[in-house]
Design an enzyme around this catalytic site. Structure first.
Site, PDB file in Angstrom:
ATOM      1  CG  ASP A 118      -2.187   0.741   0.926  1.00 32.97           C
ATOM      2  OD1 ASP A 118      -2.120   1.424  -0.146  1.00 32.97           O
ATOM      3  OD2 ASP A 118      -2.848   1.112   2.124  1.00 32.97           O
ATOM      4  CG  ASN A 153      -7.827  -1.875  -5.684  1.00 33.36           C
ATOM      5  OD1 ASN A 153      -6.855  -2.781  -5.299  1.00 33.36           O
ATOM      6  ND2 ASN A 153      -8.070  -0.957  -4.724  1.00 33.36           N
TER       7      ASN A 153
END
Ligand code: IPE
Ligand code: IPE
Ligand code: MG
Length: 235
Positions: free
Chosen positions: A12, A60
């Protein structure tokens, strides 16, 4: 040093890393993909046997189209790079997640990569693409329900092992250590079943900056833990 057999990573912070440099988010993703190459090699050198990385979640897809397109382009190219890395490190690659939503050419490249590397035993890399833990469990339940319907399986035969064997990670031991970069303290729908007893490690470092020394810090932290299962020390 006790090296975890299976390390899972939520990669991330690519976007924030790029923004800090005044660059577009997709630049962060490109650097993130390069860093994955570095961490694969370091993991292999350290003797980590299984590495599972979260590259694209079922959530996503909700990002702006331009970013999703950029990520898909990167994945397309990455499959080629990955074949070279796999050959060099004798690494088998498996993509986990629902591949059916990916463009056909990407699906084809994945099948090729998986087939060509299947027998390698150096390190096993799992890349999670269009992966969601809940979606994986949903797909697993459907498969089991179909088997019960056709009489191939009795409902009372559904044990925890049977469930594990019908997940995308079938045959792979559960992660010993989960790492998440860039200061977010959540699981974000990753490996919900498999992380039941994993040690968790969070760092402020963004993924493109997560290098060998950061990996060592995570493993040192893992080494300092006393692993217990139900309050019972590890055998
Ligand atoms: C992780 O970086 C990569 C993917 C989720 C594809 P992010 O894109 O989430 O970066 P941040 O969290 O916005 O900084
Ligand atoms: C998790 O990161 C998914 C991947 C790393 C592929 P996100 O950045 O998408 O997660 P949230 O939305 O911040 O929880
Ligand atoms: Mg993020």
């Amino acid at each position: 040093m006790n090296i975890p057999q299976h390390v899972a990573i939520i990669l991330d912070g690519n976007g924030r890393w790029a923004k800090k440099k005044g660059m577009p988010r997709n630049y962060g993703h490109i650097q993130g993909a390069k860093n994955l190459e570095v961490i694969i090699e370091e993991s292999h050198n350290l003797g980590i046997k299984y590495l599972t990385v979260y590259a694209f979640s079922t959530e996503n897809w909700n990002r702006p189209k331009e970013e999703v397109d950029g990520l898909m382009k990167l994945l397309r190219n990455y499959m080629k790079t990955c074949l070279k890395t796999a050959t060099k490190n004798r690494m088998s690659v498996r993509v986990i997640g629902d591949k059916s939503r990916l463009d056909e050419d990407i699906q084809k490249r994945i099948v090729e990569l998986e087939n060509l590397t299947r027998d390698y035993e150096g390190i096993h890399l799992q890349i999670a693409i269009n992966y969601g833990g809940r979606d994986e469990i949903r797909r697993c339940i459907r498969t089991l329900a179909d088997k019960v319907n056709t009489g191939e399986l009795l409902s009372e035969e559904i044990t925890e092992d049977v469930i594990s064997n019908h997940l995308d990670t079938s045959g792979i031991p559960d992660p010993d250590l989960l790492i998440r970069t860039c200061n977010e303290l959540r699981i974000s729908n990753f490996l919900l079943w498999q992380l039941a007893y994993s040690e968790l490690y969070f760092t402020e470092v963004a993924w493109p900056d997560f290098d060998k020394s950061e990996l060592m810090k995570a493993i040192e932290s893992f080494n300092g833990r006393s692993r217990k299962y139900g309050g019972v020390e590890e055998q």
